[in-house]
Design a protein around this motif. Structure first.
Motif, PDB file in Angstrom:
ATOM      1  N   LEU A 154       1.761   1.793  -3.607  1.00 24.61           N
ATOM      2  CA  LEU A 154       0.628   2.342  -4.353  1.00 24.61           C
ATOM      3  C   LEU A 154       0.427   3.818  -4.048  1.00 24.61           C
ATOM      4  N   ALA A 155       0.571   4.182  -2.755  1.00 21.57           N
ATOM      5  CA  ALA A 155       0.351   5.576  -2.390  1.00 21.57           C
ATOM      6  C   ALA A 155       1.414   6.467  -3.019  1.00 21.57           C
ATOM      7  N   VAL A 156       2.673   5.993  -3.051  1.00 16.57           N
ATOM      8  CA  VAL A 156       3.738   6.787  -3.661  1.00 16.57           C
ATOM      9  C   VAL A 156       3.474   6.965  -5.147  1.00 16.57           C
ATOM     10  N   VAL A 157       3.032   5.877  -5.826  1.00 15.52           N
ATOM     11  CA  VAL A 157       2.740   5.983  -7.261  1.00 15.52           C
ATOM     12  C   VAL A 157       1.624   6.985  -7.488  1.00 15.52           C
ATOM     13  N   SER A 158       0.600   6.981  -6.612  1.00 16.89           N
ATOM     14  CA  SER A 158      -0.527   7.880  -6.845  1.00 16.89           C
ATOM     15  C   SER A 158      -0.112   9.328  -6.719  1.00 16.89           C
ATOM     16  N   VAL A 159       0.917   9.610  -5.906  1.00 15.59           N
ATOM     17  CA  VAL A 159       1.308  10.997  -5.709  1.00 15.59           C
ATOM     18  C   VAL A 159       2.319  11.446  -6.755  1.00 15.59           C
ATOM     19  N   LEU A 160       3.246  10.563  -7.130  1.00 16.23           N
ATOM     20  CA  LEU A 160       4.388  11.001  -7.924  1.00 16.23           C
ATOM     21  C   LEU A 160       4.288  10.714  -9.408  1.00 16.23           C
ATOM     22  N   ALA A 161       3.709   9.563  -9.793  1.00 15.62           N
ATOM     23  CA  ALA A 161       3.846   9.162 -11.193  1.00 15.62           C
ATOM     24  C   ALA A 161       2.912   9.965 -12.071  1.00 15.62           C
ATOM     25  N   VAL A 211       0.826  -1.206   0.000  1.00 14.27           N
ATOM     26  CA  VAL A 211       0.000   0.000   0.000  1.00 14.27           C
ATOM     27  C   VAL A 211       0.856   1.249   0.000  1.00 14.27           C
ATOM     28  N   ALA A 212       2.053   1.202   0.618  1.00  6.27           N
ATOM     29  CA  ALA A 212       2.924   2.376   0.569  1.00  6.27           C
ATOM     30  C   ALA A 212       3.384   2.630  -0.861  1.00  6.27           C
ATOM     31  N   GLY A 217       1.845   9.010 -15.157  1.00  9.08           N
ATOM     32  CA  GLY A 217       0.861   8.200 -15.862  1.00  9.08           C
ATOM     33  C   GLY A 217       0.028   7.354 -14.930  1.00  9.08           C
ATOM     34  N   GLY A 218       0.417   7.263 -13.679  1.00 11.39           N
ATOM     35  CA  GLY A 218      -0.289   6.385 -12.754  1.00 11.39           C
ATOM     36  C   GLY A 218      -0.180   4.955 -13.215  1.00 11.39           C
ATOM     37  N   LEU A 219      -1.172   4.130 -12.899  1.00  9.79           N
ATOM     38  CA  LEU A 219      -1.205   2.767 -13.424  1.00  9.79           C
ATOM     39  C   LEU A 219      -1.914   2.815 -14.759  1.00  9.79           C
ATOM     40  N   SER A 220      -1.384   2.164 -15.747  1.00 12.23           N
ATOM     41  CA  SER A 220      -1.964   2.284 -17.087  1.00 12.23           C
ATOM     42  C   SER A 220      -3.335   1.652 -17.116  1.00 12.23           C
TER      43      SER A 220
END
Lengths: 94, 492, 129
Positions: A80-87, A77-78, A89-92
């Motif tokens: 996922l949370a980092v991806v939601s804030v930084l990336a 979950v950490a 494109g997010g999850l394709s």
């Protein structure tokens, strides 16, 4: 002024904590409450029951595997949370 | 019937497995439907657990083949079964609402992540309620912290990221205090299982009195910061008002309750009535609860935006729970549990209708809500039901929870608590009723004339109507629930 | 007098509590986000130190079994705290990662990592908070 009050507060907390240390079980003594039937079974039977030579591995992967499952979930979950804030494109996906 | 003993751990597993497969799902539609499906299955399983506990009593369940204290066990009693049922059912209703509304507030690239975090949050809250081992509870508390902060920051705008940082910093401070308390308790008893620690603690309590005192203070401060106990509630208004609508609902309704249930489990299970009577716990909780109720109400009256007012109102309602717990008798404890159910339903309803108002009309401040009752009739009708329940009008579940808490106060001889409850009901009316009145009985401002009533899609209106009906039904016939949860207060 | 000797023997617990207070005060008193994260890490590490030092017994070996045949539990250190701390370290690292990601995002949005300055900027932009 603020520094003095904060310093006094921390000093009071330090005194409280040190008075707690004065009655804690002696460091390194074999008669501590933590060395009881729980840890001696872990050490004694871990090779037979779990097949692990390293007792700590036997505990985290067999006796208390539910904790390890929770810890893997924490990393997931950490991440996922980092991806939601930084990336960007997010999850394709659409 | 014996297979029902497996259901609590299965509920935890399917929530987490559902969360793990969310990133693999093909598109956003399926992701939202998967969330609803898993929550619905867990609700059915939790209803079976409630039925089992009602007929067979409390039970213990070993997760691995090793029994306690060498392995981890779950201890499911009346309190735990009740809270798991509340978490799963309210979570299902929120996820049904989310089918329509999640895409409107969260960027499309983050929706699958949001659903994964949502399912993991529900699973970890179930874990806090179900577990019988304090280090396992710490791991679930950490999952709850990270996912609760994660569902605020998925919105990805300035206010929510700032609120998330504040919430996460204070939450990890509290987690550090809780871990230190666990270290102290392990150092003097040598066990991590709640029943075994209690057994050893009654023997060694007089050898290490300061350790026990320090551990209990750290537990109260740590859990109190996470459950927004006054005066440690300052992070809550920003966090709950800048989150997406469904996240605000989950945070206010369920996350605060899960932490307070964890606090109840540790205080009554690990420390027990003997240690709790040694601390001035009754006095502290009574003053902090009264402070939360009175000062929180005064702060709520000064807010101009709906969501911030609802967030301060959460502080007030959590204050009722701590007031009820401070009475230390059966009726008060029953009132606290009923208030858990009541606040979960009512606050979810209020936040979801506030979200509807914001999306369909763009209005956020209470001043702008004049005459909106004709444009959004269903939304404002259910908002009025929720507002009346918060005030405590008879025929709503809010009245019943205040009744039981007040009755417990009379039984314990604390008339002051009764006076605080009455005053707070008047204060609640001072900031909830103006919204209802101005929505239905005032003319809209000259800018927006009366337009066509908004047609809500079924997945937005059905959960809100179900919750409003439940509030009224629980207000008129609370006895089935009361009879079940009064069996939880065994130690008083 | 014996209590002073007792305190001197438990020097590790004193160090752990002192580090806990240092980390606690860094977390609360600084407004710079990076320093807050460092304070949180110091606080968590001090609790791990307390946990592990409770498992130590003087003169015994690490809990890796050697030699076949029977195992005498009286030759080995307590393995339970080490297992718990492995989980604890992972949790602390995950929270640190999430906080650092949020800090990077805040730096991109506001240009500063100082919480007080961020609140000032937001207040002057918003009008009401």
């Amino acid at each position: 002024m603020k520094r003095i009050t904060v310093g006094l507060l921390l000093g009071a907390m330090l005194v409280v904590l040190l008075s707690t240390v004065s009655e804690m079980p002696q460091f390194g003594s074999p008669s501590n409450p933590t060395h009881n039937y729980v840890s001696s079974r872990y050490v004694g039977k871990s090779a037979l029951e779990t097949g692990a030579v390293n007792v700590v591995t036997g505990i985290i992967l067999d006796y208390r595997a539910f904790d390890t499952f929770g810890e893997a979930t924490v990393i997931f979950v950490a991440a996922l949370a980092v991806v939601s804030v930084l990336a960007r494109g997010g999850l394709s996906g659409d | 019937m014996e297979t029902v003993r497996n259901f609590p751990v299965l509920i935890i597993y399917i929530f987490f497995i559902g969360s793990f497969i969310q990133p693999l799902v093909r598109n956003v539609r399926i992701s939202l439907l998967l969330t609803v499906a898993i929550s619905a299955v867990s609700s059915a399983a939790s209803a079976a657990v409630v039925y089992y506990v009602r007929t067979n009593g409390d039970f213990l369940f070993d997760v691995a083949p090793w029994s306690a204290p060498w392995g981890i066990e779950l201890s499911i009693g009346t309190l735990e079964a009740f809270v798991i049922a509340v978490i799963c059912s309210v979570g299902t209703l929120i996820s049904i609402y989310g089918i329509g509304m999640v895409e409107k507030e969260i960027p499309a690239r983050n929706i699958k992540i949001y659903n994964a975090l949502f399912l993991a949050l529900l699973g970890s809250m179930t874990g806090i309620a179900a577990t019988g081992d304090i280090f396992n509870m710490y791991v679930f508390i950490e999952i709850t912290s990270i996912t609760a902060c994660g569902i605020i920051s998925v919105k990805d705008d300035k206010k929510s990221i700032e609120a998330t940082v504040k919430y996460l910093v204070y939450s990890s401070l509290a987690s550090g205090c809780i871990l230190l308390a666990i270290a102290l308790l392990y150092g003097i008893t040598g066990n991590l299982n709640i029943r075994y620690i209690h057994h050893h603690l009654t023997e060694v309590m007089y050898l290490y009195p300061r350790n026990v005192l320090l551990a209990s203070c750290l537990i109260i401060v740590g859990f109190g910061l996470k459950a927004a106990m006054f005066p440690l509630h300052f992070w809550l208004p920003d966090a709950h008002s800048s989150a997406p609508t469904t996240s605000s609902a989950v945070l206010s309704a369920l996350v605060l309750k899960a932490y307070s249930v964890g606090l109840i489990k540790i205080l009554t299970g690990v420390f027990g009535i003997v240690v709790m009577s040694l601390l001035p716990l009754k006095t502290i909780l009574m003053y902090l609860g009264s402070g939360a109720v009175l000062i929180g109400s005064l702060l709520a009256m000064t807010q101009s935006r709906i969501k911030r007012m609802l967030a301060y109102s959460s502080v007030v309602q959590m204050g009722y729970i701590f007031l009820a717990l401070s009475l230390f008798n059966r009726t008060g404890f029953t009132g606290a549990l009923f208030q858990i159910l009541n606040h979960a339903l009512t606050k979810t309803l209020l936040f979801l209708s506030a979200g509807n108002i914001k999306y369909y009309t763009g209005k956020e401040s209470i001043e702008q809500l004049k005459g909106i009752g004709y444009r959004m009739p269903v939304t404002m009708a259910v908002f009025s039901v929720g507002a009346l329940s918060m005030v405590g009008l008879p025929m709503t579940s809010g009245f019943n929870s205040k009744w039981y808490i007040g009755y417990g106060a009379i039984e314990a001889g604390k008339i002051g608590v009764l006076i605080v409850i009455v005053i707070s009901s008047l204060l609640n009316a001072a900031y909830y009723l103006p919204v209802v009145v101005s929505a239905f009985f005032r003319r809209p401002s000259p800018g927006d004339e009366i337009q066509q009533p908004v047609n809500l899609p079924w997945f937005t209106s059905v959960p809100m109507i179900v919750m409003a009906v439940l509030i009224i039904v629980l207000g008129l016939y609370p006895d089935p629930v009361i009879n079940f949860i009064s069996g939880a207060a065994k130690i008083f | 007098m014996s209590s002073v000797v007792h305190l001197a023997n438990n020097y590790i617990y004193i160090a752990s509590f002192t580090l806990f207070l240092i980390g606690f005060s860094i977390l609360l008193l600084n407004s710079n986000l990076i320093k807050k994260i460092i304070g949180m890490n110091i606080m968590d590490t001090s609790v791990f130190l307390l946990f592990i030092s409770q498992g130590y017994i003087k003169g015994r070996k690490a809990p890796i079994l050697e030699g076949g045949g029977s195992v005498n539990p009286a030759e080995y250190v307590n393995p339970v705290p080490s297992a718990l701390i492995l989980t604890g370290i992972v949790v602390a690292v995950s929270v640190t990662a999430f906080l650092l990601a949020l800090t990077v995002k805040l730096y991109n949005l506001y240009g500063t990592v100082d919480m007080d300055e961020i609140i000032e900027i937001r207040r002057s932009v918003d009008g009401n908070s």
